[in-house]
Design a protein around this motif. Structure first.
Motif, PDB file in Angstrom:
ATOM      1  N   LEU A  66       0.761  -1.603  -0.309  1.00 51.54           N
ATOM      2  CA  LEU A  66       0.340  -0.030   0.053  1.00 51.54           C
ATOM      3  C   LEU A  66       0.614   1.337  -0.150  1.00 51.54           C
ATOM      4  O   LEU A  66       1.518   1.190   1.016  1.00 51.54           O
ATOM      5  N   ILE A  67       0.507   2.017  -0.673  1.00 45.86           N
ATOM      6  CA  ILE A  67       1.608   2.805  -1.231  1.00 45.86           C
ATOM      7  C   ILE A  67       0.639   4.691  -1.104  1.00 45.86           C
ATOM      8  O   ILE A  67       0.226   4.820  -1.738  1.00 45.86           O
ATOM      9  N   PRO A  68       0.393   5.523   0.183  1.00 46.92           N
ATOM     10  CA  PRO A  68      -0.045   6.798  -0.276  1.00 46.92           C
ATOM     11  C   PRO A  68      -0.060   7.399  -2.015  1.00 46.92           C
ATOM     12  O   PRO A  68       1.044   7.453  -2.397  1.00 46.92           O
ATOM     13  N   GLY A  87       4.738   9.367  -1.739  1.00 48.50           N
ATOM     14  CA  GLY A  87       4.377   8.600  -2.442  1.00 48.50           C
ATOM     15  C   GLY A  87       4.454   7.576  -0.105  1.00 48.50           C
ATOM     16  O   GLY A  87       4.199   8.272   0.564  1.00 48.50           O
ATOM     17  N   ASP A  88       4.734   6.931  -0.610  1.00 55.95           N
ATOM     18  CA  ASP A  88       5.031   6.155   0.906  1.00 55.95           C
ATOM     19  C   ASP A  88       6.804   6.736   1.954  1.00 55.95           C
ATOM     20  O   ASP A  88       6.937   6.264   2.908  1.00 55.95           O
ATOM     21  N   ARG A  95       8.357   6.311  -8.212  1.00 54.44           N
ATOM     22  CA  ARG A  95       8.239   5.671  -6.755  1.00 54.44           C
ATOM     23  C   ARG A  95       8.069   4.036  -6.860  1.00 54.44           C
ATOM     24  O   ARG A  95       9.242   3.288  -6.339  1.00 54.44           O
ATOM     25  N   VAL A  96       6.987   4.078  -7.261  1.00 56.04           N
ATOM     26  CA  VAL A  96       5.762   2.547  -7.148  1.00 56.04           C
ATOM     27  C   VAL A  96       7.353   1.351  -7.824  1.00 56.04           C
ATOM     28  O   VAL A  96       7.462   0.106  -7.717  1.00 56.04           O
ATOM     29  N   PHE A  97       7.142   2.108  -9.144  1.00 57.03           N
ATOM     30  CA  PHE A  97       7.928   1.713  -9.832  1.00 57.03           C
ATOM     31  C   PHE A  97       8.930   0.678  -9.657  1.00 57.03           C
ATOM     32  O   PHE A  97      10.519   0.135 -10.075  1.00 57.03           O
TER      33      PHE A  97
END
Lengths: 416, 149
Positions: free
Chosen positions: A25-27, A42-43, A77-79
Protein backbone atom coordinates in the motif's frame (compact mmCIF):
# COMPACT_ATOMS: atom_id res chain seq x y z
CA UNK A 1 6.11 -12.29 -18.26
CA UNK A 2 5.11 -11.08 -14.81
CA UNK A 3 1.78 -9.33 -14.39
CA UNK A 4 1.60 -6.23 -12.26
CA UNK A 5 -1.76 -5.41 -10.69
CA UNK A 6 -2.16 -1.78 -9.73
CA UNK A 7 -5.34 -0.81 -7.93
CA UNK A 8 -4.96 2.92 -8.51
CA UNK A 9 -7.08 4.46 -5.79
CA UNK A 10 -7.41 8.11 -4.88
CA UNK A 11 -6.11 7.45 -1.37
CA UNK A 12 -3.59 4.68 -1.86
CA UNK A 13 -2.15 2.53 -4.61
CA UNK A 14 -2.41 -1.17 -3.95
CA UNK A 15 0.33 -2.67 -6.09
CA UNK A 16 1.75 -6.13 -6.41
CA UNK A 17 2.57 -8.92 -8.80
CA UNK A 18 0.30 -11.84 -9.54
CA UNK A 19 2.70 -14.06 -7.62
CA UNK A 20 2.43 -12.03 -4.41
CA UNK A 21 -0.04 -12.89 -1.69
CA UNK A 22 -0.93 -9.35 -0.78
CA UNK A 23 -0.16 -5.96 -2.29
CA UNK A 24 1.91 -3.10 -1.01
CA UNK A 25 0.00 0.00 0.00
CA UNK A 26 1.54 3.26 -1.13
CA UNK A 27 -0.25 6.55 -0.38
CA UNK A 28 -1.19 8.09 -3.70
CA UNK A 29 -0.11 11.65 -3.02
CA UNK A 30 2.85 13.95 -2.70
CA UNK A 31 3.13 15.40 0.78
CA UNK A 32 4.98 18.43 2.01
CA UNK A 33 5.81 19.00 5.64
CA UNK A 34 5.13 22.36 7.13
CA UNK A 35 8.09 23.03 9.35
CA UNK A 36 10.93 21.43 7.46
CA UNK A 37 9.40 22.20 4.04
CA UNK A 38 10.46 18.91 2.49
CA UNK A 39 8.59 17.02 -0.17
CA UNK A 40 7.84 13.30 0.14
CA UNK A 41 6.51 11.13 -2.65
CA UNK A 42 4.12 8.32 -1.82
CA UNK A 43 5.22 6.13 1.08
CA UNK A 44 8.40 8.10 1.81
CA UNK A 45 6.28 10.10 4.26
CA UNK A 46 6.70 7.19 6.67
CA UNK A 47 10.36 8.02 7.01
CA UNK A 48 9.61 11.51 8.21
CA UNK A 49 9.02 12.35 11.86
CA UNK A 50 7.54 15.79 11.25
CA UNK A 51 3.97 15.12 10.22
CA UNK A 52 2.08 18.04 11.68
CA UNK A 53 0.28 20.27 9.23
CA UNK A 54 1.01 18.03 6.25
CA UNK A 55 0.04 19.46 2.90
CA UNK A 56 -1.26 16.86 0.46
CA UNK A 57 -1.10 17.16 -3.29
CA UNK A 58 -3.19 14.43 -4.82
CA UNK A 59 -3.29 13.49 -8.50
CA UNK A 60 -7.01 12.87 -8.16
CA UNK A 61 -9.61 15.59 -8.49
CA UNK A 62 -12.96 14.51 -7.07
CA UNK A 63 -12.08 10.88 -7.68
CA UNK A 64 -10.80 11.28 -11.27
CA UNK A 65 -7.12 11.17 -12.27
CA UNK A 66 -6.30 14.54 -13.80
CA UNK A 67 -2.94 15.64 -12.41
CA UNK A 68 -0.42 13.51 -14.19
CA UNK A 69 2.69 15.36 -13.08
CA UNK A 70 1.85 14.22 -9.56
CA UNK A 71 0.84 10.69 -10.54
CA UNK A 72 3.98 10.15 -12.61
CA UNK A 73 6.10 11.00 -9.60
CA UNK A 74 4.21 8.49 -7.45
CA UNK A 75 4.30 5.79 -10.14
CA UNK A 76 8.03 6.30 -10.59
CA UNK A 77 8.37 5.66 -6.88
CA UNK A 78 6.11 2.59 -7.05
CA UNK A 79 8.06 1.05 -9.94
CA UNK A 80 11.43 1.90 -8.42
CA UNK A 81 13.80 -0.60 -6.90
CA UNK A 82 12.74 0.33 -3.38
CA UNK A 83 9.13 -0.68 -3.80
CA UNK A 84 8.11 -3.03 -6.61
CA UNK A 85 11.22 -3.27 -8.76
CA UNK A 86 9.28 -3.20 -11.99
CA UNK A 87 10.70 -3.07 -15.51
CA UNK A 88 7.71 -1.91 -17.50
CA UNK A 89 8.87 -3.08 -20.92
CA UNK A 90 8.65 -6.70 -19.84
CA UNK A 91 5.57 -6.51 -17.62
CA UNK A 92 1.85 -6.86 -18.24
CA UNK A 93 -0.22 -4.30 -16.40
CA UNK A 94 -3.70 -4.48 -14.90
CA UNK A 95 -4.76 -1.03 -13.71
CA UNK A 96 -8.03 0.06 -12.14
CA UNK A 97 -10.00 3.20 -12.90
CA UNK A 98 -13.11 4.82 -11.41
CA UNK A 99 -16.56 3.92 -12.68
CA UNK A 100 -17.81 5.90 -15.72
CA UNK A 101 -14.40 7.36 -16.31
CA UNK A 102 -14.12 10.21 -18.83
CA UNK A 103 -12.88 9.32 -22.31
CA UNK A 104 -10.18 11.97 -22.03
CA UNK A 105 -8.78 10.40 -18.89
CA UNK A 106 -8.93 6.89 -20.34
CA UNK A 107 -6.91 8.05 -23.31
CA UNK A 108 -4.38 9.73 -21.08
CA UNK A 109 -3.95 6.55 -19.02
CA UNK A 110 -3.39 4.50 -22.19
CA UNK A 111 -0.96 7.08 -23.46
CA UNK A 112 1.08 7.18 -20.28
CA UNK A 113 1.17 3.40 -19.96
CA UNK A 114 2.25 2.75 -23.53
CA UNK A 115 4.20 5.82 -24.57
CA UNK A 116 5.81 6.86 -21.33
CA UNK A 117 6.44 3.64 -19.44
CA UNK A 118 6.11 1.32 -22.46
CA UNK A 119 4.39 -1.59 -20.74
CA UNK A 120 3.98 -4.81 -22.68
CA UNK A 121 0.21 -4.94 -22.36
CA UNK A 122 -2.63 -3.27 -20.47
CA UNK A 123 -5.97 -4.18 -18.95
CA UNK A 124 -7.85 -1.08 -17.80
CA UNK A 125 -11.07 -1.74 -15.94
CA UNK A 126 -13.21 -0.28 -13.13
CA UNK A 127 -12.08 -1.36 -9.68
CA UNK A 128 -15.48 -2.88 -8.90
CA UNK A 129 -15.06 -5.24 -11.85
CA UNK A 130 -11.89 -6.60 -10.31
CA UNK A 131 -13.64 -6.96 -6.98
CA UNK A 132 -16.46 -8.89 -8.66
CA UNK A 133 -13.96 -11.36 -10.11
CA UNK A 134 -12.65 -12.18 -6.67
CA UNK A 135 -16.14 -12.35 -5.18
CA UNK A 136 -16.53 -16.10 -5.43
CA UNK A 137 -13.81 -16.70 -2.92
CA UNK A 138 -15.34 -14.29 -0.40
CA UNK A 139 -18.99 -15.20 -0.81
CA UNK A 140 -18.77 -18.94 -1.25
CA UNK A 141 -15.45 -19.60 0.37
CA UNK A 142 -13.97 -21.53 -2.52
CA UNK A 143 -11.84 -20.61 -5.51
CA UNK A 144 -14.66 -21.10 -7.95
CA UNK A 145 -14.16 -17.75 -9.63
CA UNK A 146 -16.62 -15.00 -10.38
CA UNK A 147 -20.22 -15.70 -9.38
CA UNK A 148 -22.83 -15.21 -12.08
CA UNK A 149 -24.64 -12.46 -10.21
CA UNK A 150 -22.98 -10.14 -7.72
CA UNK A 151 -23.65 -6.69 -6.31
CA UNK A 152 -20.42 -4.87 -5.45
CA UNK A 153 -20.55 -2.06 -2.88
CA UNK A 154 -17.22 -0.25 -3.12
CA UNK A 155 -16.89 2.35 -0.35
CA UNK A 156 -13.68 4.14 -1.13
CA UNK A 157 -11.96 7.42 -0.46
CA UNK A 158 -13.90 9.70 -2.77
CA UNK A 159 -17.31 8.07 -2.99
CA UNK A 160 -19.27 4.85 -2.62
CA UNK A 161 -20.46 2.98 -5.71
CA UNK A 162 -23.05 0.22 -5.87
CA UNK A 163 -22.64 -1.80 -9.07
CA UNK A 164 -24.60 -4.92 -10.06
CA UNK A 165 -22.84 -7.47 -12.25
CA UNK A 166 -24.48 -10.24 -14.22
CA UNK A 167 -22.46 -12.79 -16.16
CA UNK A 168 -19.44 -10.57 -16.08
CA UNK A 169 -21.12 -7.45 -17.47
CA UNK A 170 -22.19 -4.49 -15.38
CA UNK A 171 -25.86 -3.54 -15.43
CA UNK A 172 -25.35 0.14 -16.17
CA UNK A 173 -28.87 1.28 -15.29
CA UNK A 174 -28.41 -0.24 -11.85
CA UNK A 175 -25.26 1.66 -10.89
CA UNK A 176 -25.71 4.07 -7.98
CA UNK A 177 -23.30 6.45 -6.28
CA UNK A 178 -23.25 8.15 -2.88
CA UNK A 179 -20.71 10.94 -2.54
CA UNK A 180 -19.66 9.90 0.96
CA UNK A 181 -16.28 8.26 1.26
CA UNK A 182 -13.26 8.10 3.55
CA UNK A 183 -12.26 11.64 2.71
CA UNK A 184 -15.66 13.01 3.65
CA UNK A 185 -15.65 11.10 6.95
CA UNK A 186 -12.16 12.34 7.85
CA UNK A 187 -13.15 15.95 7.09
CA UNK A 188 -16.32 15.55 9.13
CA UNK A 189 -14.30 14.23 12.06
CA UNK A 190 -11.77 17.05 11.71
CA UNK A 191 -14.49 19.69 11.84
CA UNK A 192 -16.33 18.11 14.75
CA UNK A 193 -13.18 17.71 16.82
CA UNK A 194 -11.99 21.22 15.96
CA UNK A 195 -15.28 22.62 17.14
CA UNK A 196 -15.32 20.67 20.37
CA UNK A 197 -11.77 20.08 21.55
CA UNK A 198 -8.56 20.95 19.70
CA UNK A 199 -8.04 22.67 16.38
CA UNK A 200 -7.17 19.82 14.03
CA UNK A 201 -8.18 21.41 10.77
CA UNK A 202 -4.68 21.04 9.30
CA UNK A 203 -4.06 17.56 10.62
CA UNK A 204 -5.63 15.24 8.08
CA UNK A 205 -2.96 12.58 8.61
CA UNK A 206 -3.56 12.33 12.35
CA UNK A 207 -7.34 12.51 12.04
CA UNK A 208 -7.25 9.73 9.51
CA UNK A 209 -5.41 7.55 12.01
CA UNK A 210 -7.92 8.50 14.70
CA UNK A 211 -10.81 7.59 12.44
CA UNK A 212 -9.33 4.23 11.57
CA UNK A 213 -8.57 3.34 15.18
CA UNK A 214 -11.56 4.70 17.04
CA UNK A 215 -14.60 4.92 14.79
CA UNK A 216 -17.20 2.23 14.40
CA UNK A 217 -20.69 1.93 12.97
CA UNK A 218 -23.38 1.49 15.59
CA UNK A 219 -26.25 -0.89 14.97
CA UNK A 220 -28.74 1.37 16.75
CA UNK A 221 -27.78 5.00 16.53
CA UNK A 222 -30.28 6.49 18.98
CA UNK A 223 -29.64 3.87 21.61
CA UNK A 224 -25.90 4.52 21.45
CA UNK A 225 -26.48 8.27 21.48
CA UNK A 226 -28.46 7.90 24.72
CA UNK A 227 -25.80 5.67 26.21
CA UNK A 228 -23.11 8.23 25.37
CA UNK A 229 -25.02 11.09 26.93
CA UNK A 230 -23.01 13.08 29.40
CA UNK A 231 -19.84 11.20 28.67
CA UNK A 232 -16.70 13.16 28.02
CA UNK A 233 -14.07 10.77 26.85
CA UNK A 234 -14.82 7.98 29.23
CA UNK A 235 -13.13 9.67 32.13
CA UNK A 236 -12.97 7.55 35.24
CA UNK A 237 -14.00 4.63 33.08
CA UNK A 238 -17.69 5.37 33.54
CA UNK A 239 -18.83 5.03 29.97
CA UNK A 240 -17.79 2.16 27.78
CA UNK A 241 -18.34 4.10 24.59
CA UNK A 242 -15.94 6.89 25.41
CA UNK A 243 -12.21 6.74 25.08
CA UNK A 244 -9.28 9.05 25.23
CA UNK A 245 -6.92 9.34 22.32
CA UNK A 246 -3.43 10.54 23.14
CA UNK A 247 -2.23 12.84 20.40
CA UNK A 248 1.26 12.31 19.02
CA UNK A 249 4.17 14.41 20.20
CA UNK A 250 6.38 13.17 17.36
CA UNK A 251 9.13 11.97 19.63
CA UNK A 252 7.52 8.95 21.23
CA UNK A 253 4.68 8.23 18.90
CA UNK A 254 3.90 9.31 15.36
CA UNK A 255 0.20 8.79 15.06
CA UNK A 256 -0.90 8.71 18.64
CA UNK A 257 -2.67 5.91 20.43
CA UNK A 258 -5.72 5.13 22.48
CA UNK A 259 -5.07 5.53 26.19
CA UNK A 260 -4.56 2.11 27.61
CA UNK A 261 -3.61 0.53 24.30
CA UNK A 262 -0.47 2.39 23.51
CA UNK A 263 2.08 -0.26 24.28
CA UNK A 264 5.67 0.96 24.24
CA UNK A 265 4.89 4.51 23.32
CA UNK A 266 2.57 4.84 26.28
CA UNK A 267 5.10 3.60 28.79
CA UNK A 268 7.63 6.19 27.73
CA UNK A 269 5.20 9.05 27.98
CA UNK A 270 4.69 10.86 31.26
CA UNK A 271 1.24 12.13 32.16
CA UNK A 272 2.09 15.81 31.97
CA UNK A 273 3.22 15.53 28.38
CA UNK A 274 0.11 13.97 26.99
CA UNK A 275 -2.34 16.01 24.96
CA UNK A 276 -5.54 14.06 25.05
CA UNK A 277 -8.47 14.02 22.69
CA UNK A 278 -11.62 12.73 24.39
CA UNK A 279 -13.93 10.96 21.98
CA UNK A 280 -17.37 9.71 22.73
CA UNK A 281 -20.29 10.03 20.40
CA UNK A 282 -18.03 11.15 17.56
CA UNK A 283 -16.90 7.55 17.35
CA UNK A 284 -20.19 6.36 15.88
CA UNK A 285 -21.78 9.64 14.75
CA UNK A 286 -19.16 10.25 12.07
CA UNK A 287 -19.73 6.98 10.14
CA UNK A 288 -23.46 7.64 10.45
CA UNK A 289 -22.95 10.00 7.50
CA UNK A 290 -22.75 6.91 5.29
CA UNK A 291 -26.38 6.16 6.10
CA UNK A 292 -27.59 9.75 6.39
CA UNK A 293 -25.64 12.04 4.06
CA UNK A 294 -28.18 14.74 4.90
CA UNK A 295 -26.25 15.13 8.19
CA UNK A 296 -23.31 16.54 6.26
CA UNK A 297 -25.42 18.64 3.93
CA UNK A 298 -25.52 16.26 0.97
CA UNK A 299 -28.92 15.81 -0.59
CA UNK A 300 -28.45 12.13 -1.29
CA UNK A 301 -29.67 8.89 0.17
CA UNK A 302 -27.55 6.59 2.30
CA UNK A 303 -25.73 3.52 1.05
CA UNK A 304 -28.55 1.26 2.21
CA UNK A 305 -30.98 3.16 -0.01
CA UNK A 306 -28.47 3.07 -2.85
CA UNK A 307 -28.27 -0.72 -2.55
CA UNK A 308 -32.04 -1.11 -2.64
CA UNK A 309 -32.42 1.31 -5.57
CA UNK A 310 -29.67 -0.43 -7.49
CA UNK A 311 -31.30 -3.83 -7.06
CA UNK A 312 -34.78 -2.54 -7.93
CA UNK A 313 -33.42 -1.02 -11.13
CA UNK A 314 -32.40 -4.45 -12.35
CA UNK A 315 -34.51 -7.15 -13.92
CA UNK A 316 -37.04 -8.68 -11.54
CA UNK A 317 -35.59 -12.14 -11.89
CA UNK A 318 -32.16 -10.99 -10.78
CA UNK A 319 -33.19 -9.14 -7.67
CA UNK A 320 -33.26 -12.03 -5.26
CA UNK A 321 -29.89 -13.33 -6.38
CA UNK A 322 -28.29 -9.89 -6.24
CA UNK A 323 -29.55 -9.37 -2.70
CA UNK A 324 -27.97 -12.62 -1.62
CA UNK A 325 -24.61 -11.87 -3.23
CA UNK A 326 -23.65 -8.46 -1.91
CA UNK A 327 -19.92 -7.84 -1.66
CA UNK A 328 -18.54 -5.00 0.45
CA UNK A 329 -15.06 -3.75 -0.49
CA UNK A 330 -13.04 -0.59 -0.15
CA UNK A 331 -11.10 1.17 2.57
CA UNK A 332 -14.09 2.58 4.40
CA UNK A 333 -15.75 -0.81 4.39
CA UNK A 334 -13.21 -1.85 7.02
CA UNK A 335 -15.14 0.10 9.68
CA UNK A 336 -16.21 -2.30 12.40
CA UNK A 337 -19.94 -2.87 12.53
CA UNK A 338 -20.62 -1.69 8.98
CA UNK A 339 -21.51 -5.10 7.64
CA UNK A 340 -24.10 -5.83 10.36
CA UNK A 341 -25.64 -2.39 10.14
CA UNK A 342 -25.91 -2.46 6.35
CA UNK A 343 -27.35 -5.97 6.53
CA UNK A 344 -30.10 -4.96 8.95
CA UNK A 345 -30.91 -1.73 7.09
CA UNK A 346 -31.15 -3.36 3.68
CA UNK A 347 -33.08 -6.35 5.02
CA UNK A 348 -35.66 -3.98 6.48
CA UNK A 349 -36.32 -2.63 2.98
CA UNK A 350 -36.08 -5.81 0.95
CA UNK A 351 -38.50 -8.71 0.49
CA UNK A 352 -35.60 -11.03 -0.37
CA UNK A 353 -33.08 -12.53 1.98
CA UNK A 354 -30.04 -10.29 2.22
CA UNK A 355 -26.54 -11.59 2.67
CA UNK A 356 -23.55 -9.24 2.77
CA UNK A 357 -20.03 -10.60 2.52
CA UNK A 358 -16.81 -8.80 3.36
CA UNK A 359 -13.31 -10.10 2.60
CA UNK A 360 -10.84 -10.32 5.49
CA UNK A 361 -9.09 -7.22 4.20
CA UNK A 362 -11.58 -5.00 2.36
CA UNK A 363 -8.86 -2.56 1.28
CA UNK A 364 -7.25 -5.15 -0.96
CA UNK A 365 -10.53 -6.67 -2.19
CA UNK A 366 -10.22 -5.29 -5.69
CA UNK A 367 -6.52 -6.14 -5.87
CA UNK A 368 -7.19 -9.75 -4.94
CA UNK A 369 -9.72 -9.94 -7.74
CA UNK A 370 -7.13 -8.55 -10.14
CA UNK A 371 -4.74 -11.24 -8.99
CA UNK A 372 -7.29 -13.95 -9.70
CA UNK A 373 -7.80 -12.45 -13.14
CA UNK A 374 -4.08 -12.51 -13.80
CA UNK A 375 -3.85 -16.12 -12.71
CA UNK A 376 -6.63 -17.07 -15.10
CA UNK A 377 -9.24 -17.95 -12.49
CA UNK A 378 -12.15 -15.90 -13.76
CA UNK A 379 -14.97 -18.24 -14.48
CA UNK A 380 -16.25 -21.20 -12.49
CA UNK A 381 -16.18 -24.61 -14.08
CA UNK A 382 -19.13 -25.45 -16.25
CA UNK A 383 -20.39 -21.89 -16.61
CA UNK A 384 -22.30 -21.25 -19.78
CA UNK A 385 -21.33 -17.63 -20.30
CA UNK A 386 -18.24 -16.73 -22.25
CA UNK A 387 -15.27 -15.96 -20.02
CA UNK A 388 -13.42 -12.69 -20.20
CA UNK A 389 -9.96 -14.15 -20.05
CA UNK A 390 -6.96 -11.99 -19.72
CA UNK A 391 -5.75 -12.86 -23.21
CA UNK A 392 -8.82 -11.35 -24.92
CA UNK A 393 -9.03 -8.47 -22.53
CA UNK A 394 -5.54 -7.14 -22.63
CA UNK A 395 -4.34 -4.65 -25.17
CA UNK A 396 -0.75 -5.24 -26.24
CA UNK A 397 1.56 -2.41 -27.13
CA UNK A 398 1.61 -3.44 -30.79
CA UNK A 399 -2.20 -3.41 -30.88
CA UNK A 400 -2.27 0.02 -29.27
CA UNK A 401 0.09 1.48 -31.84
CA UNK A 402 -1.95 -0.01 -34.65
CA UNK A 403 -5.40 0.91 -33.37
CA UNK A 404 -4.57 4.38 -32.17
CA UNK A 405 -5.91 6.07 -29.02
CA UNK A 406 -9.64 6.19 -29.84
CA UNK A 407 -10.06 2.58 -30.89
CA UNK A 408 -7.89 1.49 -27.96
CA UNK A 409 -10.42 3.08 -25.59
CA UNK A 410 -13.22 1.38 -27.51
CA UNK A 411 -11.46 -1.95 -27.08
CA UNK A 412 -12.03 -1.86 -23.33
CA UNK A 413 -15.63 -0.67 -23.48
CA UNK A 414 -16.45 -4.01 -25.10
CA UNK A 415 -15.80 -5.73 -21.80
CA UNK A 416 -17.82 -3.42 -19.59
CA UNK B 1 22.43 10.35 -16.38
CA UNK B 2 20.50 7.72 -14.47
CA UNK B 3 17.98 5.89 -16.57
CA UNK B 4 14.55 5.98 -14.97
CA UNK B 5 11.64 3.56 -15.33
CA UNK B 6 10.05 5.50 -18.14
CA UNK B 7 12.39 3.93 -20.67
CA UNK B 8 14.31 7.10 -21.41
CA UNK B 9 16.87 9.42 -19.95
CA UNK B 10 15.80 11.44 -16.92
CA UNK B 11 14.37 14.76 -18.06
CA UNK B 12 15.82 17.78 -16.36
CA UNK B 13 16.10 21.47 -17.29
CA UNK B 14 18.31 21.79 -20.35
CA UNK B 15 21.65 23.41 -19.72
CA UNK B 16 24.55 24.42 -21.86
CA UNK B 17 26.46 21.24 -21.15
CA UNK B 18 23.81 18.76 -22.30
CA UNK B 19 25.17 15.86 -24.26
CA UNK B 20 23.31 15.79 -27.54
CA UNK B 21 20.61 13.19 -28.13
CA UNK B 22 21.59 11.76 -31.44
CA UNK B 23 18.92 10.60 -33.85
CA UNK B 24 21.12 7.84 -35.18
CA UNK B 25 22.29 6.43 -31.88
CA UNK B 26 25.38 4.60 -33.07
CA UNK B 27 27.95 7.15 -32.01
CA UNK B 28 28.17 10.16 -29.74
CA UNK B 29 29.06 13.52 -31.17
CA UNK B 30 30.86 16.27 -29.28
CA UNK B 31 28.72 19.24 -28.40
CA UNK B 32 29.38 22.20 -30.66
CA UNK B 33 30.73 25.20 -28.86
CA UNK B 34 30.10 27.57 -31.74
CA UNK B 35 27.45 26.67 -34.23
CA UNK B 36 28.18 29.30 -36.85
CA UNK B 37 31.92 28.94 -37.09
CA UNK B 38 31.83 25.25 -37.73
CA UNK B 39 29.77 25.69 -40.88
CA UNK B 40 27.65 22.74 -39.90
CA UNK B 41 25.17 21.32 -42.30
CA UNK B 42 24.35 18.16 -40.40
CA UNK B 43 21.65 19.08 -37.91
CA UNK B 44 21.79 15.65 -36.30
CA UNK B 45 24.95 16.79 -34.60
CA UNK B 46 23.18 19.42 -32.59
CA UNK B 47 21.53 18.78 -29.23
CA UNK B 48 17.79 18.75 -29.71
CA UNK B 49 15.73 17.73 -26.73
CA UNK B 50 12.58 16.44 -28.39
CA UNK B 51 10.02 14.68 -26.29
CA UNK B 52 12.19 14.80 -23.21
CA UNK B 53 11.76 18.54 -22.80
CA UNK B 54 10.19 19.40 -19.43
CA UNK B 55 7.35 21.47 -20.92
CA UNK B 56 5.97 18.44 -22.71
CA UNK B 57 5.40 16.48 -19.52
CA UNK B 58 4.29 19.45 -17.47
CA UNK B 59 0.87 20.00 -15.98
CA UNK B 60 -0.14 22.36 -18.80
CA UNK B 61 -0.47 19.42 -21.13
CA UNK B 62 -3.17 17.70 -19.08
CA UNK B 63 -6.64 19.10 -18.65
CA UNK B 64 -8.07 19.55 -15.19
CA UNK B 65 -11.51 18.26 -14.28
CA UNK B 66 -13.40 21.45 -15.16
CA UNK B 67 -11.94 21.47 -18.66
CA UNK B 68 -12.70 17.79 -19.16
CA UNK B 69 -16.31 18.28 -18.13
CA UNK B 70 -16.62 21.34 -20.38
CA UNK B 71 -15.26 19.33 -23.27
CA UNK B 72 -17.76 16.52 -22.66
CA UNK B 73 -20.63 19.01 -22.68
CA UNK B 74 -19.48 20.54 -25.93
CA UNK B 75 -19.57 17.21 -27.76
CA UNK B 76 -22.42 16.32 -30.11
CA UNK B 77 -24.98 14.44 -28.06
CA UNK B 78 -28.22 12.98 -29.51
CA UNK B 79 -31.23 15.12 -28.65
CA UNK B 80 -32.99 12.69 -26.34
CA UNK B 81 -29.86 11.42 -24.59
CA UNK B 82 -30.18 12.03 -20.85
CA UNK B 83 -27.16 13.79 -19.31
CA UNK B 84 -26.66 15.70 -16.07
CA UNK B 85 -26.80 19.06 -17.83
CA UNK B 86 -29.74 18.37 -20.14
CA UNK B 87 -32.60 17.07 -18.05
CA UNK B 88 -35.06 19.66 -19.38
CA UNK B 89 -38.20 18.08 -20.72
CA UNK B 90 -39.45 19.09 -24.18
CA UNK B 91 -42.46 21.44 -24.26
CA UNK B 92 -45.76 19.68 -23.57
CA UNK B 93 -48.17 18.73 -26.36
CA UNK B 94 -51.24 18.61 -24.08
CA UNK B 95 -53.52 21.68 -23.57
CA UNK B 96 -52.70 23.89 -20.62
CA UNK B 97 -54.53 23.28 -17.31
CA UNK B 98 -56.47 26.39 -16.28
CA UNK B 99 -57.20 27.35 -12.66
CA UNK B 100 -59.63 29.92 -11.26
CA UNK B 101 -57.97 33.23 -10.45
CA UNK B 102 -60.17 33.76 -7.36
CA UNK B 103 -60.50 30.33 -5.74
CA UNK B 104 -57.74 28.25 -7.26
CA UNK B 105 -60.11 25.44 -8.26
CA UNK B 106 -60.08 24.13 -11.83
CA UNK B 107 -61.52 26.84 -14.11
CA UNK B 108 -63.63 25.81 -17.06
CA UNK B 109 -64.88 29.32 -17.89
CA UNK B 110 -63.36 32.67 -18.81
CA UNK B 111 -64.94 36.10 -18.53
CA UNK B 112 -64.84 37.47 -22.12
CA UNK B 113 -64.56 41.10 -21.05
CA UNK B 114 -61.57 40.83 -18.74
CA UNK B 115 -60.16 37.31 -19.41
CA UNK B 116 -60.46 36.39 -15.75
CA UNK B 117 -60.86 32.61 -15.31
CA UNK B 118 -63.52 31.41 -12.85
CA UNK B 119 -64.71 28.08 -11.45
CA UNK B 120 -68.52 28.36 -11.43
CA UNK B 121 -71.51 30.69 -11.58
CA UNK B 122 -71.14 31.45 -7.88
CA UNK B 123 -67.62 32.72 -8.42
CA UNK B 124 -68.78 34.69 -11.44
CA UNK B 125 -71.05 36.75 -9.19
CA UNK B 126 -67.92 37.83 -7.37
CA UNK B 127 -66.03 38.49 -10.60
CA UNK B 128 -68.85 40.76 -11.82
CA UNK B 129 -68.67 42.90 -8.70
CA UNK B 130 -64.88 43.29 -8.63
CA UNK B 131 -63.60 46.89 -8.48
CA UNK B 132 -62.06 48.01 -11.79
CA UNK B 133 -58.36 47.84 -10.85
CA UNK B 134 -58.31 44.50 -9.04
CA UNK B 135 -59.11 42.46 -12.17
CA UNK B 136 -55.80 43.37 -13.71
CA UNK B 137 -54.12 42.51 -10.41
CA UNK B 138 -55.59 39.00 -10.53
CA UNK B 139 -54.41 38.62 -14.10
CA UNK B 140 -50.96 39.91 -13.19
CA UNK B 141 -50.55 36.94 -10.81
CA UNK B 142 -50.26 34.71 -13.86
CA UNK B 143 -48.53 37.31 -16.04
CA UNK B 144 -51.61 37.86 -18.22
CA UNK B 145 -52.37 41.49 -17.35
CA UNK B 146 -52.51 44.20 -20.01
CA UNK B 147 -49.91 46.84 -19.25
CA UNK B 148 -50.64 50.20 -20.84
CA UNK B 149 -47.61 52.43 -21.25
Amino acid sequence: MPTLILDNGSYSIKGGYATDDCPRLIPNAITRTKRTKRVYVGDLIDTSTDISGLYYRSPFERGFLTRWDCELAVWDRVFSNDVLKCTPTSTDLIVSEPMFNFGQIQRSVDEIVFEEYKFASLVRTPATRLAAIGAGHTIYGDDGGEPECVLVVDIGHSFAYVVPYFQGRQISEGVRRVDVGGRMLTSYLKETVSFRYWDMMDEAYIMNAVKEKCCFVSSDFYRDLDAARGCIGGRNGKNSLGLEYVLPDFTNSKCGYIKGQGGEAEQQMTDTDAQVLPLCNERFAIPEALFNPVDVGLEQGGIHQAVVQAVMACNERLRGVLMANILLVGGTAALPGLQQRLQSEVQAMSPYRVRISVPEDPITGAWQGGRMLAQGQTVPEGATYSPATVAEWQLTRAQYQELGPDRAVAHFTKFI
Amino acid sequence: MPANKRGGKKSRPSSAVDTPVHMDATKEIEPLANFRESGINNLYAVAKPFKRSPEIMSSVRWKNLKQIIAQEQAQEWPIDFPTYWSIDAPPSLLPQKKYCDITGLPAKYTDPKTNVRYHSAEVYQIVKTLPPGSEQDYLALRNASVVLK
